[in-house]
Design an enzyme around this catalytic site. Structure first.
Site, mmCIF file in Angstrom:
data_model
loop_
_atom_site.group_PDB
_atom_site.id
_atom_site.type_symbol
_atom_site.label_atom_id
_atom_site.label_comp_id
_atom_site.label_asym_id
_atom_site.label_seq_id
_atom_site.Cartn_x
_atom_site.Cartn_y
_atom_site.Cartn_z
ATOM 1 N N TYR A 126 0.850 -1.198 0.000
ATOM 2 C CA TYR A 126 0.000 0.000 0.000
ATOM 3 C C TYR A 126 0.886 1.248 0.000
ATOM 4 O O TYR A 126 1.367 1.698 1.032
ATOM 5 C CB TYR A 126 -0.947 0.016 1.199
ATOM 6 C CG TYR A 126 -1.962 -1.121 1.221
ATOM 7 C CD1 TYR A 126 -2.225 -1.878 0.077
ATOM 8 C CD2 TYR A 126 -2.654 -1.443 2.374
ATOM 9 C CE1 TYR A 126 -3.137 -2.922 0.094
ATOM 10 C CE2 TYR A 126 -3.583 -2.481 2.395
ATOM 11 C CZ TYR A 126 -3.816 -3.211 1.248
ATOM 12 O OH TYR A 126 -4.733 -4.239 1.264
ATOM 13 N N PRO A 144 -15.802 -3.874 1.871
ATOM 14 C CA PRO A 144 -17.070 -4.094 2.575
ATOM 15 C C PRO A 144 -18.143 -3.055 2.258
ATOM 16 O O PRO A 144 -19.316 -3.292 2.524
ATOM 17 C CB PRO A 144 -16.668 -3.996 4.048
ATOM 18 C CG PRO A 144 -15.462 -3.110 4.051
ATOM 19 C CD PRO A 144 -14.728 -3.445 2.778
ATOM 20 N N LEU A 145 -17.744 -1.897 1.671
ATOM 21 C CA LEU A 145 -18.725 -0.830 1.457
ATOM 22 C C LEU A 145 -19.248 -0.733 0.027
ATOM 23 O O LEU A 145 -19.914 0.241 -0.318
ATOM 24 C CB LEU A 145 -18.098 0.520 1.837
ATOM 25 C CG LEU A 145 -17.953 0.761 3.330
ATOM 26 C CD1 LEU A 145 -17.139 2.012 3.586
ATOM 27 C CD2 LEU A 145 -19.322 0.885 3.977
ATOM 28 N N GLY A 171 -23.003 -0.315 -4.091
ATOM 29 C CA GLY A 171 -23.479 -0.211 -5.474
ATOM 30 C C GLY A 171 -24.927 0.222 -5.611
ATOM 31 O O GLY A 171 -25.378 1.163 -4.958
HETATM 32 N N1 LIG Z 1 -6.565 -8.459 0.517
HETATM 33 C C1 LIG Z 1 -6.759 -7.721 -0.548
HETATM 34 O O1 LIG Z 1 -6.450 -8.096 -1.672
HETATM 35 C C2 LIG Z 1 -7.397 -6.368 -0.372
HETATM 36 C C3 LIG Z 1 -7.860 -5.652 -1.492
HETATM 37 C C4 LIG Z 1 -8.449 -4.401 -1.271
HETATM 38 C C5 LIG Z 1 -8.562 -3.900 0.006
HETATM 39 N N2 LIG Z 1 -8.080 -4.609 1.081
HETATM 40 C C6 LIG Z 1 -8.216 -4.104 2.471
HETATM 41 O O2 LIG Z 1 -9.576 -3.904 2.732
HETATM 42 C C7 LIG Z 1 -9.815 -2.570 3.170
HETATM 43 C C8 LIG Z 1 -11.184 -2.142 2.727
HETATM 44 O O3 LIG Z 1 -11.330 -2.240 1.328
HETATM 45 P P1 LIG Z 1 -11.465 -0.980 0.393
HETATM 46 O O4 LIG Z 1 -10.810 0.199 1.057
HETATM 47 O O5 LIG Z 1 -10.992 -1.368 -0.964
HETATM 48 O O6 LIG Z 1 -13.027 -0.797 0.223
HETATM 49 P P2 LIG Z 1 -14.201 -0.191 1.130
HETATM 50 O O7 LIG Z 1 -13.787 -0.128 2.550
HETATM 51 O O8 LIG Z 1 -15.428 -0.947 0.766
HETATM 52 O O9 LIG Z 1 -14.389 1.261 0.514
HETATM 53 C C9 LIG Z 1 -13.450 2.249 0.660
HETATM 54 C C10 LIG Z 1 -13.924 3.420 -0.184
HETATM 55 O O10 LIG Z 1 -15.143 3.902 0.339
HETATM 56 C C11 LIG Z 1 -15.022 5.272 0.717
HETATM 57 N N3 LIG Z 1 -15.679 5.414 2.024
HETATM 58 C C12 LIG Z 1 -15.303 4.863 3.201
HETATM 59 N N4 LIG Z 1 -16.152 5.205 4.194
HETATM 60 C C13 LIG Z 1 -17.097 5.994 3.615
HETATM 61 C C14 LIG Z 1 -18.236 6.654 4.105
HETATM 62 N N5 LIG Z 1 -18.588 6.566 5.399
HETATM 63 N N6 LIG Z 1 -18.973 7.398 3.231
HETATM 64 C C15 LIG Z 1 -18.636 7.479 1.934
HETATM 65 N N7 LIG Z 1 -17.546 6.866 1.397
HETATM 66 C C16 LIG Z 1 -16.787 6.128 2.233
HETATM 67 C C17 LIG Z 1 -13.552 5.569 0.815
HETATM 68 O O11 LIG Z 1 -13.277 6.892 0.389
HETATM 69 P P3 LIG Z 1 -12.799 8.023 1.444
HETATM 70 O O12 LIG Z 1 -11.347 7.772 1.691
HETATM 71 O O13 LIG Z 1 -13.078 9.287 0.724
HETATM 72 O O14 LIG Z 1 -13.619 7.860 2.675
HETATM 73 C C18 LIG Z 1 -12.951 4.566 -0.174
HETATM 74 O O15 LIG Z 1 -12.895 5.095 -1.475
HETATM 75 C C19 LIG Z 1 -8.643 -1.788 2.565
HETATM 76 O O16 LIG Z 1 -8.431 -0.557 3.221
HETATM 77 C C20 LIG Z 1 -7.524 -2.769 2.723
HETATM 78 O O17 LIG Z 1 -7.024 -2.731 4.071
HETATM 79 C C21 LIG Z 1 -7.516 -5.826 0.893
#
Ligand SMILES: NC(=O)c1ccc[n+]([C@@H]2O[C@H](COP(=O)([O-])OP(=O)(O)OC[C@H]3O[C@@H](n4cnc5c(N)ncnc54)[C@H](OP(=O)(O)O)[C@@H]3O)[C@@H](O)[C@H]2O)c1
Length: 277
Positions: free
Chosen positions: A58, A204-205, A208
């Site tokens: 990252y 998780p968010l 869609g």
């Molecule tokens: N193992 C793997 O291959 C893998 C792949 C991807 C991710 N991950 C891990 O999983 C974690 C979560 O996944 P992710 O970050 O891809 O997806 P996510 O948590 O589903 O979504 C994150 C996105 O949602 C936005 N967001 C978060 N809270 C919000 C809210 N309350 N209101 C509106 N928008 C919001 C964030 O933008 P803002 O910053 O503007 O809030 C960001 O763009 C990552 O941080 C990482 O640690 C692991």
């Protein structure tokens, strides 16, 4: 907030924090506002969250460096879970590299950047089709035997990968993509639930279309005075006692909103309506 014990000895609150979004665009380079990123990390701890997920890739390095800058010396009981096994060749590019020598290099780098002598949870970021799983996990087992890793987790695995991995090492967590609208890993989650393995759903968010005005999330969210995103997190927490969501954000306001989702209680019929949506 409910807790889950990872590997029999790491008790964590079930809603964690994903530290991928505290980097630049394409998860590349530093964030636009490093001070806000550090404020987010400090607020994570203030809010009682004690599971932070990161990876050497990252940034690369940026997320782990910021965690150490903001939080070291770490408070008692904070579990930092990191990962190795991907390279970065540019923004949005994630080639796999699960060779044993590379994984050992990744782990040493994470120990140095995070200023730790031992990593509580070290995850193989993804199996590498060019490297036998035995070799990749064998490297993690050696690191564990040397005391550099406490527990081993896997990520982006199929059910058969998981079964094979468990023959090789003790797997305490699985991190796969999973959310209300993407349940491709349901069979992996079921295996985790059956055997008490932590399941860390990434993305998780991704609510869609369900978040659209008038959609099923929208109506239930309004009746709880909540946002669709909070509902998606509450649904995950209710879905299984082994579920450990790690929503990612670079904003303190979004973090606070996400953490508040842990207090939402959904009625059984609401959970069913969401699952059916
Ligand atoms: N193992 C793997 O291959 C893998 C792949 C991807 C991710 N991950 C891990 O999983 C974690 C979560 O996944 P992710 O970050 O891809 O997806 P996510 O948590 O589903 O979504 C994150 C996105 O949602 C936005 N967001 C978060 N809270 C919000 C809210 N309350 N209101 C509106 N928008 C919001 C964030 O933008 P803002 O910053 O503007 O809030 C960001 O763009 C990552 O941080 C990482 O640690 C692991």
């Amino acid at each position: 907030m409910q807790t889950f014990t990872i590997g029999g000895d790491l008790e964590v609150r079930r809603l964690g924090f994903g530290a991928m979004r505290i980097t630049g665009d394409g998860i590349w380079g530093p964030p636009d506002d490093p001070d806000e990123a550090k404020r987010v990390l400090r607020r994570v701890v203030e809010l009682g969250i004690n599971l932070i997920d990161t990876a050497d890739s990252y940034g690369p390095d940026v997320s782990e460096d910021l965690i150490a800058e903001a939080l070291h010396p770490y408070p008692e009981g904070l579990v930092i879970a990191t990962k190795g096994g991907l390279r970065r060749s540019g923004p949005g590019q994630w080639p796999r590299d699960g060779r044993p020598e590379r994984l050992k290099e990744c782990c040493e780098g994470s120990l140095r950047r995070l200023r730790l002598e031992r990593i509580d949870l070290y995850q193989l970021h993804s199996p590498d089709p060019r490297v036998p799983l035995e070799d990749s996990l064998g490297a993690l087992k050696e690191l564990q035997d040397e005391g550099k890793i406490r527990h081993i987790g896997v990520s982006n695995v199929s059910r058969s990968d998981l079964d094979r991995a468990r023959e090789l090492v003790e797997v305490v967590t699985v991190q796969n993509r999973y959310n209300l609208t993407d349940r491709y890993s349901e069979d992996v989650l079921e295996a985790c639930e059956r055997d008490g393995i932590g399941f860390i759903p990434w993305f998780p968010l991704a609510t869609g279309d369900l978040a659209r005005p008038g959609g099923p999330l929208d109506a239930i969210a309004r009746s709880h005075d909540a946002t669709p995103g909070q509902l998606a997190l509450a649904w995950l927490l209710a879905r299984s006692p082994v579920m450990l969501p790690i929503p990612g954000t670079g904003s303190v306001a979004h973090l606070e909103e996400n953490v508040a989702a842990a207090d939402l209680e959904l009625a059984p019929d609401e959970l069913e309506r969401l699952a059916a949506a």
